[in-house]
Design a protein around this motif. Structure first.
Motif, short mmCIF file in Angstrom:
data_model
loop_
_atom_site.label_atom_id
_atom_site.label_comp_id
_atom_site.label_asym_id
_atom_site.label_seq_id
_atom_site.Cartn_x
_atom_site.Cartn_y
_atom_site.Cartn_z
N VAL A 1 101.12 -102.34 -15.54
CA VAL A 1 99.90 -102.92 -14.95
C VAL A 1 99.15 -101.85 -14.17
N ASP A 2 97.91 -101.59 -14.56
CA ASP A 2 97.04 -100.67 -13.83
C ASP A 2 95.87 -101.44 -13.24
N ARG A 3 95.48 -101.09 -12.03
CA ARG A 3 94.28 -101.65 -11.42
C ARG A 3 93.35 -100.50 -11.03
N HIS A 4 92.11 -100.60 -11.51
CA HIS A 4 91.11 -99.56 -11.28
C HIS A 4 89.93 -100.14 -10.50
N VAL B 1 87.05 -104.67 -9.74
CA VAL B 1 88.43 -104.26 -9.93
C VAL B 1 88.85 -104.70 -11.32
N GLU C 1 91.83 -104.96 -14.02
CA GLU C 1 93.28 -104.94 -14.23
C GLU C 1 93.56 -104.87 -15.72
N ARG D 1 96.85 -104.75 -18.56
CA ARG D 1 98.29 -104.92 -18.79
C ARG D 1 98.60 -104.59 -20.24
N SER E 1 96.36 -98.90 -8.28
CA SER E 1 97.81 -99.06 -8.39
C SER E 1 98.25 -98.90 -9.83
N HIS E 2 99.48 -98.46 -9.99
CA HIS E 2 100.06 -98.31 -11.33
C HIS E 2 101.50 -98.80 -11.30
#
Length: 397
Positions: free
Chosen positions: A182-185, A253, A255, A257, A292-293
């Protein structure tokens, strides 16, 4: 060899009793970590274990453990969590803990030797639903940083799927291959605020328009990378946010997956490329930051093989898949061999009072967990004896 069976009635009664702690009139549960209902549920679990001749203890974080008297080191840990999100369901996490308790109780009451190689746990604050929470997985993270981890040599978690895939494929059991990354940019577009009534379209540097154009193509971009990718834009804001002002800045933001790290990377690249292109057309610039990663988790091959063998032996429709939700098993997997089993979620609903799995599938999942525990403990005993024998032979030579 006599086949042991879990008590389906006792399992379902335990689930019913647990659901009374924080129970809602609509059938859902409010049992956030640290709430009065959560603490009452943990006390009840400890008392329930004691009433069946089992021992329990609570660590300094709030994790509740249970085991049979005379438990050995080198333990197979079973469990999940009993905290919920607000207005959550009665099975998410709770099912895995109650099934673990039922498995240990069954082994102990029948005097099965595997009982002394098993420990169960209800982890503290898996959900991270409280505003002040550090993001969830609190109890499992604490365990993996504590001395107690030294006596744990493996972990199995039974859980509801929380999605629609198993039901759509007609599967009653699934062995989980791993957990998606899961990445959030944070994507921020900067333009120029101006009067929306007096500024002609060609002269605007509209950050909102550039960002919304990007948001509109995100799903198509992610699907073009791989059909296993999903994403979401659940947070989007315009600055200054007035009806008569052209947005001078806008941010969202994103996200993503995916079960492959390269998919996460490629998706982010594609979205950023399009954001920059749209921003340039609107006379704006783009800023991007990885918030977050969480890397992709691959569960232990040996554990997956064992769980697949046990599940297939039931003769029920069985498959494998990746989990798109996070679990304590993902934390444990970095430290000990870990496996996970899913049972279906009706209509794919979870984190809702409508969360449901038919009783017979809940009992069947617990039975598979019991048989997997016995198979795992016995195979480990064989391996240990083989190692001892070979060591003795080598010493004698």
């Amino acid at each position: 060899m006599v086949t042991l069976n879990v008590s389906g009635k006792r399992l379902l009664d335990s689930l019913d009793r647990l659901a009374t702690f924080g129970g809602r009139p609509d059938g859902g549960v409010d049992r956030l970590a640290g709430s009065a209902a959560d603490l009452q549920a943990r006390l009840w679990m400890a008392e329930h274990l004691g009433s069946h001749g089992l021992e329990s203890w609570t660590d300094e974080v709030g994790n509740v453990f249970g085991h049979a008297p005379g438990v050995r080191d080198g333990r197979l840990l079973l469990g999940s969590h009993t905290d919920t999100v607000p207005a959550g369901g009665r099975l998410d996490g709770a099912y895995g803990v109650m099934a673990a308790m039922e498995v240990l109780t069954t082994l102990h009451e029948h005097g099965h030797p595997a009982a002394r190689s098993v420990e169960i746990v209800s982890f503290w604050d898996e959900e991270g639903a409280q505003p002040e929470s550090s993001g969830g997985m609190v109890g499992s993270t604490a365990l993996c940083q504590s001395p107690h981890l030294a006596v744990i040599d493996s972990y199995i978690e039974l859980h509801i799927e929380q999605g629609p895939r198993m039901e759509r494929m007609g599967q009653e059991l699934c062995v989980v291959d791993g957990i998606v990354g899961v990445d959030r940019h944070l994507i921020r577009v900067v333009g120029e605020p101006n009067h929306a009534g007096t500024t002609p379209f060609p002269l605007r540097r509209d950050a909102g328009r550039a960002l919304v154009r990007t948001a509109a193509v995100v799903q198509d971009l992610l699907r073009s990378v791989h059909d296993t990718v999903v994403g979401n834009i659940g947070s989007l804001s315009l600055d200054p946010g007035a009806p008569n002002v052209v947005p001078g800045a806008a941010q969202m933001v994103l996200e993503i997956r995916a079960p492959h790290e390269q998919s996460l990377t490629r998706c982010a690249e594609l979205v950023l490329d399009h954001a920059e292109a749209f921003a340039e057309e609107e006379g704006c610039t783009v800023e991007q930051r990885l918030l977050s990663h969480k890397p992709v988790v691959e569960f232990d091959d040996g554990m997956r093989t064992l769980l697949e063998k046990v599940a297939l032996s039931t003769g029920r429709p069985t498959g494998s898949l990746y989990s798109y939700a996070g679990h304590d098993a993902g934390v444990l997997s970095a430290h000990v061999p870990t496996g996970m089993i899913f049972v279906p979620s009706a209509q794919g609903v979870s984190h809702s009072p409508r969360e449901h799995t038919p009783d017979h599938l809940l009992v069947q999942g617990a039975q598979v967990l019991l048989e997997a525990v016995i198979a795992h403990v016995e195979s480990r005993a064989v391996a240990d004896s083989s190692g001892s024998a070979s060591g003795t032979a080598h010493a004698g030579a």
